[in-house]
Every structure is written in structure tokens, then in C-alpha cells.
Design a protein around this motif. Structure first.
Motif, PDB file in Angstrom:
ATOM      1  N   ASN A   1       0.678  -1.115  -0.072  1.00  0.00           N
ATOM      2  CA  ASN A   1      -0.189   0.128  -0.054  1.00  0.00           C
ATOM      3  C   ASN A   1       0.773   1.193  -0.152  1.00  0.00           C
ATOM      4  OD1 ASN A   1      -2.424  -1.619   0.056  1.00  0.00           O
ATOM      5  ND2 ASN A   1      -2.580  -1.270   2.211  1.00  0.00           N
TER       6      ASN A   1
ATOM      7  N   ASP B   1       2.482   1.645  -3.310  1.00  0.00           N
ATOM      8  CA  ASP B   1       1.449   2.080  -4.534  1.00  0.00           C
ATOM      9  C   ASP B   1       1.223   3.680  -4.117  1.00  0.00           C
ATOM     10  OD1 ASP B   1      -0.645   1.579  -6.413  1.00  0.00           O
ATOM     11  OD2 ASP B   1      -2.057   2.045  -4.772  1.00  0.00           O
ATOM     12  N   ASP B   2       1.012   3.942  -3.024  1.00  0.00           N
ATOM     13  CA  ASP B   2       0.650   5.705  -2.608  1.00  0.00           C
ATOM     14  C   ASP B   2       1.888   6.321  -3.183  1.00  0.00           C
ATOM     15  OD1 ASP B   2      -1.546   4.771  -1.449  1.00  0.00           O
ATOM     16  OD2 ASP B   2      -1.076   4.862   0.587  1.00  0.00           O
ATOM     17  N   THR B   3       3.212   5.720  -2.821  1.00  0.00           N
ATOM     18  CA  THR B   3       4.438   6.597  -3.180  1.00  0.00           C
ATOM     19  C   THR B   3       4.385   6.797  -4.840  1.00  0.00           C
ATOM     20  OG1 THR B   3       5.526   5.709  -1.250  1.00  0.00           O
ATOM     21  CG2 THR B   3       6.772   6.817  -3.037  1.00  0.00           C
TER      22      THR B   3
ATOM     23  N   GLN C   1       1.721   7.049  -6.785  1.00  0.00           N
ATOM     24  CA  GLN C   1       0.969   7.820  -7.001  1.00  0.00           C
ATOM     25  C   GLN C   1       1.155   9.345  -6.875  1.00  0.00           C
ATOM     26  OE1 GLN C   1      -2.372   7.363  -8.509  1.00  0.00           O
ATOM     27  NE2 GLN C   1      -1.980   5.029  -8.572  1.00  0.00           N
ATOM     28  N   GLN C   2       1.865   9.562  -5.601  1.00  0.00           N
ATOM     29  CA  GLN C   2       2.486  10.938  -5.273  1.00  0.00           C
ATOM     30  C   GLN C   2       3.601  11.518  -6.130  1.00  0.00           C
ATOM     31  OE1 GLN C   2       2.937  11.556  -0.983  1.00  0.00           O
ATOM     32  NE2 GLN C   2       1.745   9.588  -0.728  1.00  0.00           N
TER      33      GLN C   2
ATOM     34  N   ARG D   1      -7.518  -2.090  -4.262  1.00  0.00           N
ATOM     35  CA  ARG D   1      -6.884  -0.843  -4.671  1.00  0.00           C
ATOM     36  C   ARG D   1      -6.714  -1.008  -6.035  1.00  0.00           C
ATOM     37  NH1 ARG D   1      -4.011   1.349  -0.237  1.00  0.00           N
ATOM     38  NH2 ARG D   1      -2.344   2.104  -1.445  1.00  0.00           N
TER      39      ARG D   1
ATOM     40  N   HIS E   1      -9.270   3.657  -7.116  1.00  0.00           N
ATOM     41  CA  HIS E   1      -9.190   4.578  -5.739  1.00  0.00           C
ATOM     42  C   HIS E   1     -10.281   5.102  -5.545  1.00  0.00           C
ATOM     43  CE1 HIS E   1      -4.388   5.062  -5.777  1.00  0.00           C
ATOM     44  NE2 HIS E   1      -4.681   4.182  -5.792  1.00  0.00           N
TER      45      HIS E   1
ATOM     46  N   GLN F   1      -6.378   4.378   3.969  1.00  0.00           N
ATOM     47  CA  GLN F   1      -4.752   4.444   3.808  1.00  0.00           C
ATOM     48  C   GLN F   1      -4.287   4.831   2.438  1.00  0.00           C
ATOM     49  OE1 GLN F   1      -3.309   3.728   6.628  1.00  0.00           O
ATOM     50  NE2 GLN F   1      -5.085   3.217   7.732  1.00  0.00           N
ATOM     51  N   THR F   2      -5.308   5.154   1.627  1.00  0.00           N
ATOM     52  CA  THR F   2      -4.777   5.525   0.216  1.00  0.00           C
ATOM     53  C   THR F   2      -4.945   7.235   0.066  1.00  0.00           C
ATOM     54  OG1 THR F   2      -5.787   3.472  -0.807  1.00  0.00           O
ATOM     55  CG2 THR F   2      -5.524   5.513  -2.078  1.00  0.00           C
ATOM     56  N   ALA F   3      -3.598   7.627  -0.175  1.00  0.00           N
ATOM     57  CA  ALA F   3      -3.209   8.862  -0.512  1.00  0.00           C
ATOM     58  C   ALA F   3      -3.721   9.360  -1.951  1.00  0.00           C
ATOM     59  CB  ALA F   3      -1.861   9.153  -0.422  1.00  0.00           C
ATOM     60  N   GLN F   4      -4.630  10.520  -2.061  1.00  0.00           N
ATOM     61  CA  GLN F   4      -5.239  10.874  -3.336  1.00  0.00           C
ATOM     62  C   GLN F   4      -4.524  11.814  -3.956  1.00  0.00           C
ATOM     63  OE1 GLN F   4      -8.472  12.029  -1.352  1.00  0.00           O
ATOM     64  NE2 GLN F   4      -9.410   9.939  -1.188  1.00  0.00           N
TER      65      GLN F   4
END
Length: 322
Positions: free
Chosen positions: A73, A76-78, A80-81, A139, A142, A279-282
Motif C-alpha cells: 500500500n 502504491d501511494d508513493t 501515485q504521489q 486498490r 481509488h 490508507q490511500t493518498a489521493q
């Protein structure tokens, strides 16, 4: 390489079958087994109990699985950012929507975004509520736009963005078409066409009926169909009545094809929700999309204007000019 091992471990843990995991990951079974063996050697632990029927997590495997979920997770968030920092890259929003939202609300929103933010690409999956819930949880998506009861999972975050009413819909030649409402007692004697099990509309209908003292099993359900459009065609043919979203038949009611009747005992409303994971950053584009949905005044304006037609006219004008 390490991330690949974690993905292999996660797939084997969730499928409980090395052969199935190999097919899903497009890898050979020996390669899958070797990856698992290397992980077990690295941590000096046995993560799976192996039998002829498949594999299951050991106590150590269950602890490792929770950590693997968290690590993947974060990765994946990294991703996306980091992707969001690339100003030259077009924004992409991957979202899922249930059928009612996807067919009758989302096109207006997409047409508006196409006009106002042409730099954003949106990929949409249309499916029933159960499927969208699962894809958000895994995931693969999103953002989910869902109808029906709140899904039961601690990591889900739900925000209401619209409200919909379920109504009884009959063809305009039906004897009830001269009325504006109907009782549940009367409804139980009619042939009823419904959505399939797993549909948010179906679940809300069943819960509402139970709350009003009517056992859904007492209904004379003669057909279960997988789309609202199919249900409308069957009702139009005079093969029964249905309980569906008022949004989905607004145009046909204006054209005097259908008559929508409110449930007399008490109207049935359901929230339409934005579903995300805690827990997911948008990305900035995902936040733009969510903020748009939560701006009720703007959303009402979007729904009342035909942005689809406006875009078509703009295309026609560009074609003529060119």
C-alpha cells in the motif's frame, strides 16, 4: 525484485492455490514456488502449510501477510504521489461506479470535466456494488461511486454526495398509471421485475421493505435482470412492474412512457456515496473530482444542464470551422 516476491506471496495467500496464483500473475508454477521458498529462507520461517488441496497461511504467514499488505500500500501511494509531481503528465483518475450512477449521473459529470478540465483522463468501470467495493478494497480503483447500504470494512471511508428515491415504475398503459402512489400491500400482488442479487438497488429495496413490515420473499418476483435498461424494456413490454431509481426513468416519465409512483407507506430514499480507502493518498486530480462531487450546488447545476449536448454542439462547431 523484493516487491515482486511480495506480490507473489500476496497472490498465493489470497488464492490459497499456487496454480491459480501462477495463472493470475502469468508466471510458471516452479517460479512461484521458488519465490515463496526464497522468502521463507530469508525470514527463516514457514509461511504456508501445503496440502493436496492447496496452501494456507501459518501463524507466521498471517503476520507476514499483514506487513506485506501495508508495504505494498505504501509503495502504491508513493507511486501515485511521485506521478502527481510530473506536471507534464496528463492526470488519470481510475474510478468505479454502480450501474445507476454510471449510466444516469456520471455522464453529466464527465461531460462537465471534459469541458472544464480537458487535461484529466478518466477511466471508468461500471459494475454492481459488490464488485466496486471489492475493487476499491484491492486498490484496483481509488474511488468508487456506490449506491445501497454501507459496505462493512474498517478501511472504507464513505461520504454522501447525492440522494436518490426508489419508486414503483409502471408502463403508462397500466391501470395504476392514473395514480401518484401505491401501497406495499398492493405491490405484493403484481409481477415484479428486479435487479440481480449484489445490486445496490436490490439490497436497498429489500431492506426498505423489511423495515416497513413486508418480507421480500412474499413478492412475486418473476425476473431478475443485470441492468436497469433491460428492466425498463421488460416493464415497457407490459411484463411486470419494478422498483428502481427515480433518476433512471425521469426522461421516460416526461415522455409519458412510464409512470413513477411513490411508495405510499413511506418514501424510500438511498444515499449515493463516494467510497475510498482510509490508507490511500489521493492525487490532486482525484481530490478535484471528489471536491466537485461534494459541492452540492455545483453538482445540482451540472445535473440540471445538459453538458453532453453542449459538448456535442462544440464539436459540431469545430468541425464546421475546420
Amino acid at each position: 525484485m523484493f516487491e515482486q516476491q511480495l506480490l507473489v506471496f500476496k497472490e498465493v495467500a489470497e488464492t490459497q492455490n499456487i496454480t491459480l496464483a501462477a495463472k493470475k500473475l502469468h508466471m510458471s508454477q516452479p517460479s512461484i514456488s521458488l519465490q515463496i521458498q526464497n522468502l521463507e529462507n530469508q525470514y527463516n520461517a514457514r509461511f504456508f502449510d501445503r496440502t493436496n488441496k492447496g496452501v494456507s497461511l501459518t501463524r507466521a504467514g498471517k503476520v507476514f501477510y499483514d506487513s506485506v499488505q501495508a508495504i505494498l500500500n505504501i509503495l502504491d501511494d508513493t507511486q501515485q504521489q511521485v506521478s502527481a509531481l510530473d506536471e507534464d503528465k496528463r492526470g488519470v483518475i481510475c474510478l468505479g461506479a454502480t450501474l445507476t450512477i454510471g449510466e444516469y449521473i456520471l455522464p453529466h459529470i464527465l461531460a462537465y470535466i471534459y469541458q472544464k478540465r480537458p487535461d484529466i483522463d478518466i477511466k471508468v468501470k461500471i459494475a454492481n456494488t459488490v464488485s466496486i467495493d471489492q475493487d476499491v478494497l484491492e486498490r484496483k480503483l481509488h474511488i468508487g461511486l456506490i449506491e445501497g447500504p454501507e459496505p462493512d470494512h474498517k478501511d472504507f471511508v464513505l461520504h454522501k454526495f447525492w440522494q436518490d428515491e426508489l419508486v414503483v415504475v409502471v408502463p403508462y398503459f397500466h391501470p395504476w398509471a392514473s395514480r401518484n402512489s401505491i401501497t406495499l400491500a398492493e405491490l405484493s400482488h403484481e409481477r415484479l421485475i428486479t435487479r440481480e442479487v449484489g445490486s445496490g438497488t436490490r439490497k436497498v429495496m429489500e431492506i426498505a421493505l423489511e423495515e416497513r413490515g413486508l418480507d421480500p420473499s412474499q413478492l412475486n418476483i418473476t425476473m431478475e435482470l443485470g441492468s436497469t435498461q433491460a428492466i425498463k424494456q421488460v416493464v415497457y413490454a407490459g411484463l411486470g412492474v419494478t422498483i428502481i431509481s427515480a433518476l433512471t426513468v425521469a426522461r421516460e416519465c416526461d415522455q409519458r412512457i412510464f409512470k413513477a409512483l411513490r411508495i405510499q407507506d413511506s418514501p424510500v430514499y438511498r444515499p449515493l456515496n463516494i467510497l475510498t480507502l482510509s490508507q490511500t493518498a489521493q492525487t490532486k486530480d482525484e481530490r478535484y473530482f471528489i471536491n466537485l462531487l461534494q459541492d452540492h450546488k455545483l453538482l445540482s447545476d451540472i445535473m440540471s444542464k445538459d453538458y453532453c449536448s453542449m459538448n456535442d454542439k462544440a464539436k459540431d462547431k469545430d468541425t464546421k470551422v475546420g
